[in-house]
Design a protein around this motif. Structure first.
Motif, PDB file in Angstrom:
ATOM      1  N   TYR A   1      12.901  13.986  -1.813  1.00 12.74           N
ATOM      2  CA  TYR A   1      13.937  14.401  -0.863  1.00 12.74           C
ATOM      3  C   TYR A   1      15.362  14.202  -1.388  1.00 12.74           C
ATOM      4  N   THR A   2      15.540  13.281  -2.315  1.00  6.98           N
ATOM      5  CA  THR A   2      16.888  13.078  -2.867  1.00  6.98           C
ATOM      6  C   THR A   2      17.110  13.864  -4.155  1.00  6.98           C
ATOM      7  N   LEU A   3      16.090  14.623  -4.556  1.00  4.71           N
ATOM      8  CA  LEU A   3      16.166  15.470  -5.750  1.00  4.71           C
ATOM      9  C   LEU A   3      16.472  14.674  -7.018  1.00  4.71           C
ATOM     10  N   LYS A   4      15.925  13.463  -7.076  1.00  3.89           N
ATOM     11  CA  LYS A   4      16.072  12.640  -8.269  1.00  3.89           C
ATOM     12  C   LYS A   4      15.035  13.071  -9.301  1.00  3.89           C
ATOM     13  N   SER A   5      15.177  12.555 -10.508  1.00  4.45           N
ATOM     14  CA  SER A   5      14.230  12.858 -11.576  1.00  4.45           C
ATOM     15  C   SER A   5      12.897  12.164 -11.304  1.00  4.45           C
ATOM     16  N   TRP A   6      11.792  12.845 -11.603  1.00  2.00           N
ATOM     17  CA  TRP A   6      10.472  12.262 -11.395  1.00  2.00           C
ATOM     18  C   TRP A   6      10.205  11.116 -12.370  1.00  2.00           C
ATOM     19  N   ASP A   7      11.021  11.017 -13.415  1.00  4.67           N
ATOM     20  CA  ASP A   7      10.906   9.893 -14.345  1.00  4.67           C
ATOM     21  C   ASP A   7      11.317   8.575 -13.685  1.00  4.67           C
ATOM     22  N   LEU A   8      11.966   8.678 -12.542  1.00  5.12           N
ATOM     23  CA  LEU A   8      12.449   7.496 -11.830  1.00  5.12           C
ATOM     24  C   LEU A   8      11.365   6.834 -10.978  1.00  5.12           C
ATOM     25  N   VAL A   9      10.262   7.535 -10.722  1.00  6.64           N
ATOM     26  CA  VAL A   9       9.231   7.028  -9.812  1.00  6.64           C
ATOM     27  C   VAL A   9       8.646   5.700 -10.294  1.00  6.64           C
ATOM     28  N   MET A  10       8.191   5.650 -11.515  1.00  9.28           N
ATOM     29  CA  MET A  10       7.537   4.432 -12.007  1.00  9.28           C
ATOM     30  C   MET A  10       8.491   3.238 -12.090  1.00  9.28           C
ATOM     31  N   PRO A  11       9.709   3.391 -12.649  1.00  5.35           N
ATOM     32  CA  PRO A  11      10.619   2.232 -12.648  1.00  5.35           C
ATOM     33  C   PRO A  11      10.965   1.738 -11.242  1.00  5.35           C
TER      34      PRO A  11
ATOM     35  N   VAL B   1       0.821  -1.207   0.000  1.00  2.00           N
ATOM     36  CA  VAL B   1       0.000   0.000   0.000  1.00  2.00           C
ATOM     37  C   VAL B   1       0.860   1.265   0.000  1.00  2.00           C
ATOM     38  N   PHE B   2       1.985   1.237   0.732  1.00  2.00           N
ATOM     39  CA  PHE B   2       2.755   2.455   0.953  1.00  2.00           C
ATOM     40  C   PHE B   2       3.911   2.680  -0.022  1.00  2.00           C
ATOM     41  N   VAL B   3       4.169   1.746  -0.929  1.00  2.00           N
ATOM     42  CA  VAL B   3       5.282   1.916  -1.876  1.00  2.00           C
ATOM     43  C   VAL B   3       5.167   3.204  -2.688  1.00  2.00           C
ATOM     44  N   PRO B   4       4.007   3.520  -3.270  1.00  2.00           N
ATOM     45  CA  PRO B   4       3.947   4.760  -4.052  1.00  2.00           C
ATOM     46  C   PRO B   4       4.319   6.005  -3.246  1.00  2.00           C
ATOM     47  N   THR B   5       3.812   6.102  -2.027  1.00  2.00           N
ATOM     48  CA  THR B   5       4.119   7.254  -1.180  1.00  2.00           C
ATOM     49  C   THR B   5       5.595   7.294  -0.813  1.00  2.00           C
ATOM     50  N   LEU B   6       6.144   6.150  -0.446  1.00  2.00           N
ATOM     51  CA  LEU B   6       7.555   6.098  -0.054  1.00  2.00           C
ATOM     52  C   LEU B   6       8.476   6.428  -1.227  1.00  2.00           C
TER      53      LEU B   6
END
Length: 148
Positions: A39-49, A27-32
Motif C-alpha cells: 500500500y505504500t508502494l515501497k520496494s519488495w526488497d524491504l519486506v525481509m529486513p 503470526v501476523f507480521v508477515p501479512t502486515l
C-alpha cells in the motif's frame, strides 16, 4: 469514583492485552509487512529486513511487558518501594535502549526507524530516571526500617 487501585487494575489489563497482541503479531507480521509495502508502494526488497527488525524488537518488547506486569503486580500488593521494582524498571529501561539500538541500525535501510529509535531511547532515559528515584526511595525506606 477514580482511585489508585482502579488505575493499577486498568494498567494491568492493558499490559496483558498488549502481551496478547504481541504474541498475535508473531503470526501476523508477515501479512502486515507485505500489506504495508504494497500500500505504500515501497520496494519488495524491504519486506525481509522489516520483518527481521520487527521480530528482533518483539523479544525486548515482551521482556519489558513481563517486567511491567511484575511491577504492577507488586504495586497491587502494596509493595512499592522494594528492590524487585527497581529491577523491573531497570529491565524496562534496558529493553527500551536495546530496541533503540536495533532501530538505529535498521534506520540505515528505512529512515522512519531513526525517529522511532529516538523515541525509544528517550523512553529508556525516562525509565532510568524513575528507576533511580525508586532506588533512592528503597534505600531511604531500608534505612528508616533499620532505625525503628
Amino acid at each position: 469514583m477514580w482511585n489508585p487501585n482502579r488505575s493499577v487494575l486498568i494498567s494491568s489489563w492493558c499490559t496483558k492485552i498488549m502481551m496478547a497482541l504481541l504474541l498475535c503479531s508473531i503470526v501476523f507480521v508477515p501479512t502486515l509487512v507485505k500489506s504495508y509495502v504494497y500500500y505504500t508502494l515501497k520496494s519488495w526488497d524491504l519486506v525481509m529486513p522489516l520483518m527481521i527488525t520487527i521480530y528482533v524488537c518483539l523479544i525486548p518488547g515482551m521482556l519489558a511487558l513481563l517486567s511491567l506486569d511484575r511491577l504492577l503486580s507488586n504495586i497491587k500488593k502494596q509493595l512499592v518501594f522494594i528492590h524487585q521494582n527497581v529491577t523491573c524498571l531497570r529491565v524496562i529501561s534496558w529493553c527500551s535502549f536495546s530496541v533503540s539500538i536495533i532501530l538505529l541500525i535498521s534506520g540505515l535501510y528505512y529512515i522512519l526507524f531513526l525517529m522511532i529509535a529516538v523515541v525509544a531511547a528517550f523512553f529508556g532515559l525516562i525509565m532510568r530516571v524513575v528507576k533511580n528515584v525508586i532506588e533512592q526511595a528503597v534505600l531511604i525506606k531500608t534505612e528508616h526500617d533499620f532505625t525503628i
